[in-house]
Design a protein around this motif. Structure first.
Motif, PDB file in Angstrom:
ATOM      1  N   PRO A  49      -6.549 -15.499 -26.426  1.00  0.00           N
ATOM      2  CA  PRO A  49      -5.693 -16.629 -26.981  1.00  0.00           C
ATOM      3  C   PRO A  49      -6.519 -17.075 -28.339  1.00  0.00           C
ATOM      4  O   PRO A  49      -7.640 -17.482 -28.244  1.00  0.00           O
ATOM      5  N   VAL A  50      -5.608 -17.332 -29.200  1.00  0.00           N
ATOM      6  CA  VAL A  50      -6.027 -17.749 -30.474  1.00  0.00           C
ATOM      7  C   VAL A  50      -5.496 -19.379 -30.768  1.00  0.00           C
ATOM      8  O   VAL A  50      -6.299 -19.980 -31.521  1.00  0.00           O
ATOM      9  N   SER A  51      -4.322 -19.546 -30.207  1.00  0.00           N
ATOM     10  CA  SER A  51      -3.667 -20.863 -30.283  1.00  0.00           C
ATOM     11  C   SER A  51      -2.879 -21.271 -29.164  1.00  0.00           C
ATOM     12  O   SER A  51      -2.361 -20.271 -28.633  1.00  0.00           O
ATOM     13  N   ILE A  52      -2.611 -22.578 -29.120  1.00  0.00           N
ATOM     14  CA  ILE A  52      -1.719 -22.938 -28.134  1.00  0.00           C
ATOM     15  C   ILE A  52      -1.069 -24.219 -28.796  1.00  0.00           C
ATOM     16  O   ILE A  52      -1.509 -24.986 -29.185  1.00  0.00           O
ATOM     17  N   SER A  97      -9.663 -28.047 -29.607  1.00  0.00           N
ATOM     18  CA  SER A  97      -9.779 -26.666 -28.974  1.00  0.00           C
ATOM     19  C   SER A  97     -10.382 -26.872 -27.614  1.00  0.00           C
ATOM     20  O   SER A  97     -10.727 -28.025 -26.995  1.00  0.00           O
ATOM     21  N   LEU A  98     -10.111 -25.738 -26.818  1.00  0.00           N
ATOM     22  CA  LEU A  98     -10.972 -25.685 -25.372  1.00  0.00           C
ATOM     23  C   LEU A  98     -11.543 -24.632 -25.376  1.00  0.00           C
ATOM     24  O   LEU A  98     -11.437 -23.493 -26.052  1.00  0.00           O
ATOM     25  N   LEU A  99     -12.459 -24.414 -24.225  1.00  0.00           N
ATOM     26  CA  LEU A  99     -13.219 -22.975 -24.161  1.00  0.00           C
ATOM     27  C   LEU A  99     -12.276 -22.577 -22.761  1.00  0.00           C
ATOM     28  O   LEU A  99     -11.994 -22.990 -21.975  1.00  0.00           O
ATOM     29  N   TYR A 100     -12.202 -21.239 -23.156  1.00  0.00           N
ATOM     30  CA  TYR A 100     -11.385 -20.191 -22.253  1.00  0.00           C
ATOM     31  C   TYR A 100     -12.444 -19.311 -21.613  1.00  0.00           C
ATOM     32  O   TYR A 100     -12.905 -18.367 -22.344  1.00  0.00           O
ATOM     33  N   LYS A 101     -12.949 -19.459 -20.447  1.00  0.00           N
ATOM     34  CA  LYS A 101     -13.768 -18.742 -19.921  1.00  0.00           C
ATOM     35  C   LYS A 101     -13.713 -17.162 -19.682  1.00  0.00           C
ATOM     36  O   LYS A 101     -14.348 -16.321 -20.003  1.00  0.00           O
TER      37      LYS A 101
END
Length: 148
Positions: A60-63, A19-23
């Motif tokens: 965004p919920v997934s990439i 996962s990543l944080l999307y500011k």
């Protein structure tokens, strides 16, 4: 009389690998989409095609990197794109791919894939918001160019 056919009983799951944080939290422009996907696509030696699944608030919920192509081609199936969208319960999607040459000019194939994904999305109730082409520190939006 023919013998019986064995039918598999299955379950389908989406597996979180990281996962990543999307500011920014939600995507409001092609530039926001570019900011989210550029780290996945810049400096790749082959075309990578990404699907970003979004909820009803454009968060965004997934990439998913759904396809890795050759140096100058990526044959993308709407089925694979929509599989990610469905499993992520997406309201809409943004797709993006890189051009290893660094040139963000869309090809005929890029336009065709965009049209096919738009139509598939209409049938399934999952809107294609944009198709981004990523180059050397820049991007092109097929929505801004009028293809969506």
């Amino acid at each position: 009389m023919a013998s019986a056919k064995r039918v598999n009983i299955v379950s389908v799951k989406l597996v979180k690998e990281n996962s990543l944080l999307y500011k920014k939290r939600s995507i409001r422009s092609p530039e926001d989409g570019y900011d989210l996907v550029k780290s996945f696509l810049e400096d790749k030696d082959r075309e990578n095609f990404i699907v970003v699944a979004l909820d009803t608030k454009n968060q965004p919920v997934s990439i998913n990197v759904c396809h890795i192509g050759s140096l100058n081609a990526s044959l993308v199936s709407p089925r694979e794109i929509m599989k990610t969208a469905i499993l992520s319960s997406a309201a809409s999607i943004i797709v993006a791919h890189n051009h290893p040459s660094g040139d963000t000019q869309e090809s005929r194939e890029d336009i065709e894939v965009t049209k096919r994904l738009t139509e598939a999305g209409k049938l399934m109730g999952i809107e294609l918001l944009d198709h981004l082409i990523i180059g050397d520190g820049k991007y092109a939006s097929l929505k801004e160019k009028g293809y969506i």
